[in-house]
Design a protein around this motif. Structure first.
Motif, short mmCIF file in Angstrom:
data_model
loop_
_atom_site.label_atom_id
_atom_site.label_comp_id
_atom_site.label_asym_id
_atom_site.label_seq_id
_atom_site.Cartn_x
_atom_site.Cartn_y
_atom_site.Cartn_z
N ILE A 1 40.85 37.85 43.23
CA ILE A 1 40.23 38.39 42.02
C ILE A 1 40.36 39.91 42.00
O ILE A 1 40.67 40.50 40.96
CB ILE A 1 38.76 37.94 41.90
CG1 ILE A 1 38.68 36.44 41.62
CG2 ILE A 1 38.03 38.73 40.81
CD1 ILE A 1 37.28 35.85 41.72
N HIS A 2 40.16 40.53 43.14
CA HIS A 2 40.30 41.99 43.20
C HIS A 2 41.73 42.43 42.90
O HIS A 2 41.94 43.38 42.14
CB HIS A 2 39.85 42.52 44.58
CG HIS A 2 38.39 42.76 44.65
ND1 HIS A 2 37.83 43.99 44.54
CD2 HIS A 2 37.36 41.90 44.80
CE1 HIS A 2 36.52 43.90 44.62
NE2 HIS A 2 36.21 42.63 44.78
N ILE A 3 42.71 41.76 43.49
CA ILE A 3 44.10 42.12 43.22
C ILE A 3 44.42 41.93 41.74
O ILE A 3 45.01 42.82 41.11
CB ILE A 3 45.05 41.28 44.10
CG1 ILE A 3 44.94 41.73 45.56
CG2 ILE A 3 46.50 41.42 43.61
CD1 ILE A 3 45.65 40.82 46.54
N ALA A 4 44.02 40.80 41.18
CA ALA A 4 44.32 40.52 39.77
C ALA A 4 43.63 41.49 38.82
O ALA A 4 44.14 41.75 37.73
CB ALA A 4 43.93 39.08 39.44
N MET B 1 41.00 44.30 30.64
CA MET B 1 41.58 43.00 30.87
C MET B 1 40.48 41.94 30.78
O MET B 1 39.39 42.13 31.30
CB MET B 1 42.23 42.97 32.26
CG MET B 1 42.92 41.67 32.58
SD MET B 1 43.70 41.63 34.23
CE MET B 1 45.07 42.72 33.98
N LYS B 2 40.76 40.84 30.11
CA LYS B 2 39.79 39.76 29.94
C LYS B 2 39.60 38.99 31.25
O LYS B 2 40.51 38.88 32.07
CB LYS B 2 40.27 38.79 28.87
CG LYS B 2 40.24 39.36 27.48
CD LYS B 2 40.61 38.30 26.48
CE LYS B 2 40.43 38.84 25.07
NZ LYS B 2 40.60 37.78 24.08
N ALA B 3 38.40 38.43 31.40
CA ALA B 3 38.09 37.64 32.59
C ALA B 3 39.08 36.49 32.77
O ALA B 3 39.52 36.22 33.90
CB ALA B 3 36.66 37.11 32.52
N SER B 4 39.45 35.83 31.68
CA SER B 4 40.39 34.71 31.78
C SER B 4 41.73 35.17 32.34
O SER B 4 42.36 34.45 33.15
CB SER B 4 40.59 34.06 30.41
OG SER B 4 41.05 35.00 29.46
N GLU B 5 42.18 36.35 31.97
CA GLU B 5 43.45 36.88 32.48
C GLU B 5 43.34 37.20 33.97
O GLU B 5 44.28 36.94 34.73
CB GLU B 5 43.84 38.14 31.70
CG GLU B 5 44.14 37.87 30.24
CD GLU B 5 44.26 39.14 29.41
OE1 GLU B 5 45.04 39.12 28.45
OE2 GLU B 5 43.57 40.14 29.72
N ILE B 6 42.22 37.77 34.37
CA ILE B 6 42.01 38.08 35.78
C ILE B 6 42.00 36.80 36.61
O ILE B 6 42.64 36.72 37.67
CB ILE B 6 40.70 38.87 35.98
CG1 ILE B 6 40.84 40.28 35.35
CG2 ILE B 6 40.33 38.97 37.46
CD1 ILE B 6 39.55 41.05 35.27
N LEU B 7 41.31 35.78 36.13
CA LEU B 7 41.20 34.53 36.89
C LEU B 7 42.53 33.79 36.97
O LEU B 7 42.88 33.26 38.02
CB LEU B 7 40.10 33.66 36.28
CG LEU B 7 38.70 34.28 36.42
CD1 LEU B 7 37.71 33.61 35.49
CD2 LEU B 7 38.23 34.24 37.85
N ASP B 8 43.27 33.76 35.87
CA ASP B 8 44.62 33.18 35.93
C ASP B 8 45.49 33.98 36.89
O ASP B 8 46.27 33.42 37.67
CB ASP B 8 45.27 33.15 34.54
CG ASP B 8 44.87 31.95 33.71
OD1 ASP B 8 44.56 30.89 34.30
OD2 ASP B 8 44.88 32.06 32.47
N GLY B 9 45.35 35.31 36.83
CA GLY B 9 46.10 36.17 37.74
C GLY B 9 45.72 35.93 39.19
O GLY B 9 46.58 35.93 40.08
#
Length: 112
Positions: free
Chosen positions: A47-50, A1-9
């Motif tokens: 961040i951990h959950i995403a 998963m990309k960092a941008s996806e994790i951060l949006d999540g």
């Protein structure tokens, strides 16, 4: 998963579950039987959950990778931590979500 996806999540997690400070998740909610992954969370917990990582007492010993580092860089926290930034007196959920969305946009532009 990309960092941008994790951060949006992570921003979406806080919007959905609520923001918390002082610990990675709201232990009072957890004591009432709410799973930690569904409690109000701080930026690090979100961040951990995403990123699909566990949210528990050992969270500070784990690093979710690029997403976490991107937030550190954005906040220019050379000696601090994301958790300390999150817990600063006067901090708001709006500020936390705004930073997560801004860093996600920067990471997306960089292809990450």
């Amino acid at each position: 998963m990309k960092a941008s996806e994790i951060l949006d999540g992570a921003a979406a997690v806080i919007e959905r579950q609520g923001w918390h400070w002082g610990y990675f998740f709201d232990t009072e909610q957890a004591s009432l039987g709410v799973p930690a992954r569904e409690c109000r969370v701080c930026m690090v917990g979100a961040i951990h959950i995403a990123s699909g990582r566990p949210v528990d007492a050992r969270i500070h010993h784990k690093n979710p990778g690029r997403a976490y580092r991107a937030v550190l860089e954005h906040l220019d926290l050379l000696t601090g931590s994301v958790a300390d930034w999150n817990d600063r007196p006067g901090r708001t959920a709006f500020e936390v979500i705004t930073v997560l969305r801004a860093v996600a946009a920067s990471e997306r532009e960089a292809g990450r």
